[in-house]
Design a protein around this motif. Structure first.
Motif, PDB file in Angstrom:
ATOM      1  N   LEU A 270      -8.356  33.657 -11.200  1.00  0.00           N
ATOM      2  CA  LEU A 270      -9.462  32.778 -11.567  1.00  0.00           C
ATOM      3  C   LEU A 270     -10.118  33.205 -12.874  1.00  0.00           C
ATOM      4  O   LEU A 270     -10.726  32.372 -13.562  1.00  0.00           O
ATOM      5  N   GLU A 271     -10.005  34.471 -13.222  1.00  0.00           N
ATOM      6  CA  GLU A 271     -10.628  34.961 -14.456  1.00  0.00           C
ATOM      7  C   GLU A 271      -9.985  34.343 -15.690  1.00  0.00           C
ATOM      8  O   GLU A 271     -10.645  34.162 -16.716  1.00  0.00           O
ATOM      9  N   THR A 272      -8.709  34.037 -15.620  1.00  0.00           N
ATOM     10  CA  THR A 272      -7.996  33.526 -16.793  1.00  0.00           C
ATOM     11  C   THR A 272      -7.572  32.064 -16.654  1.00  0.00           C
ATOM     12  O   THR A 272      -7.340  31.398 -17.667  1.00  0.00           O
ATOM     13  N   HIS A 273      -7.458  31.561 -15.427  1.00  0.00           N
ATOM     14  CA  HIS A 273      -6.884  30.228 -15.230  1.00  0.00           C
ATOM     15  C   HIS A 273      -7.773  29.318 -14.380  1.00  0.00           C
ATOM     16  O   HIS A 273      -7.269  28.420 -13.691  1.00  0.00           O
ATOM     17  N   LEU A 274      -9.067  29.504 -14.433  1.00  0.00           N
ATOM     18  CA  LEU A 274      -9.970  28.621 -13.701  1.00  0.00           C
ATOM     19  C   LEU A 274      -9.784  27.151 -14.078  1.00  0.00           C
ATOM     20  O   LEU A 274      -9.765  26.286 -13.191  1.00  0.00           O
ATOM     21  N   PRO A 275      -9.623  26.796 -15.371  1.00  0.00           N
ATOM     22  CA  PRO A 275      -9.468  25.364 -15.705  1.00  0.00           C
ATOM     23  C   PRO A 275      -8.241  24.732 -15.071  1.00  0.00           C
ATOM     24  O   PRO A 275      -8.228  23.517 -14.836  1.00  0.00           O
ATOM     25  N   GLU A 276      -7.203  25.535 -14.800  1.00  0.00           N
ATOM     26  CA  GLU A 276      -6.011  24.994 -14.154  1.00  0.00           C
ATOM     27  C   GLU A 276      -6.126  25.000 -12.636  1.00  0.00           C
ATOM     28  O   GLU A 276      -5.639  24.092 -11.957  1.00  0.00           O
ATOM     29  N   ILE A 277      -6.765  26.036 -12.081  1.00  0.00           N
ATOM     30  CA  ILE A 277      -6.794  26.206 -10.639  1.00  0.00           C
ATOM     31  C   ILE A 277      -7.859  25.321  -9.973  1.00  0.00           C
ATOM     32  O   ILE A 277      -7.620  24.748  -8.903  1.00  0.00           O
ATOM     33  N   ALA A 278      -9.020  25.184 -10.586  1.00  0.00           N
ATOM     34  CA  ALA A 278     -10.104  24.421  -9.964  1.00  0.00           C
ATOM     35  C   ALA A 278      -9.706  22.982  -9.646  1.00  0.00           C
ATOM     36  O   ALA A 278      -9.977  22.498  -8.528  1.00  0.00           O
TER      37      ALA A 278
END
Length: 290
Positions: A270-278
């Motif tokens: 989530l620290e690096t890929h929040l825009p993709e995971i959310a």
């Protein structure tokens, strides 16, 4: 037009003498899907702050700090084992009056969550699995070495305490990440603050020595998955130094309909890929919450 900004409250609940701290978003509808967020080592519920800001206006996100982590306070003599952490989580869920939710399991949150699922399968509307291991396939050589330690192993205490230093904590955020630039130093700094509190390193040491109890239950958890086939979204950092990519694929043996997404990052995806995971989580909640 600006996206709605989530409102989050911060509270405590007493559960069996443990003062559990938790964060809860206040969505704009009373029937919003519920997502219980179970954090991992060496962090706390603060690891979900950004996710809660992004999704909390539309979904009810609840993130407790486990005993031995974050702002949660334990009484003298509390036993830090995964069974006891599951007991407290079960009591926490009961105190909130939850009877159905999607469960996000990450790292230490996975063995806590799977214990909860075994006890109350009727509570689980679905799973979001993020580097939460339940298969021996997913244990790296580093993880196997750490998990083989016992209190009698020569050098065991030194090996564990090396992970509880600032360098050890920071490495868990940065190892396997192509660029550390997106990772705010606040996370590992706050983690270390809590690790340095009185009694916290001893609590973590107890949990490390108890981790074998999780591996011994992998077969049971896999059987639970086959029996109950919960809708499952897997979002996995593919370069995790502890819980490796094969551990993500292994879920598909028991949950062939699970949705798997691998990301070019390490443990704290989530620290690096929040825009993709959310958005993946939002879409998943909309589909499974019926």
């Amino acid at each position: 037009m600006l996206a709605p900004i989530a409102r989050t409250v911060h509270r405590h609940l007493d559960v069996d003498g443990v003062r559990v701290f938790y964060r809860e978003s206040l969505p704009d509808r009373t029937d919003a899907p519920v997502l219980l967020l179970l954090h991992g080592f060496p962090s706390g519920s603060h690891q979900f702050r950004s996710l809660m800001e992004v999704l909390g206006s539309h979904y009810r996100l609840i993130a407790p700090d486990h005993p031995g982590f974050g702002h949660t306070e334990t009484p003298d003599g509390f036993t830090h084992s995964f069974d006891r952490l599951a007991d407290i989580t079960e009591g926490f869920v009961r105190r909130l009056g939850l009877d159905r939710f999607v469960m996000y399991v990450f790292d230490f949150g996975a063995p806590i969550g799977f214990r909860l699922a075994e006890r109350h399968p009727e509570w689980i509307a679905g799973l979001v699995v993020q580097n939460g291991n339940a298969y021996e396939d997913g244990l790296s050589d580093t993880a196997r070495g750490l998990l083989s330690l016992t209190p009698e192993t020569p050098g065991a205490h030194d090996a564990i305490h090396a992970m509880l230093t600032l360098d050890g904590t920071r490495s868990q955020y940065e190892t396997g990440v192509s660029s550390p630039a997106p990772i705010a130093p606040d996370g590992w700094t706050l983690d270390q603050h809590f690790l340095d509190l009185p009694g916290r390193k001893e609590a973590q040491q107890s949990l490390f020595f108890d981790y074998h109890s999780n591996v011994e239950r992998y077969d049971d958890w896999q059987a639970w998955l086959r029996r109950h086939t919960p809708p499952t979204l897997i979002t996995w950092g593919g370069h995790d130094p502890f819980f490796t990519e094969p551990g993500a694929h292994a879920y598909l043996r028991d949950l062939p309909d699970a949705e798997l997404h691998l990301f070019d990052t390490g443990h704290f995806a989530l620290e690096t890929h929040l825009p993709e995971i959310a958005p993946l989580i939002a879409d998943f909640l909309d589909r499974v919450w019926k």
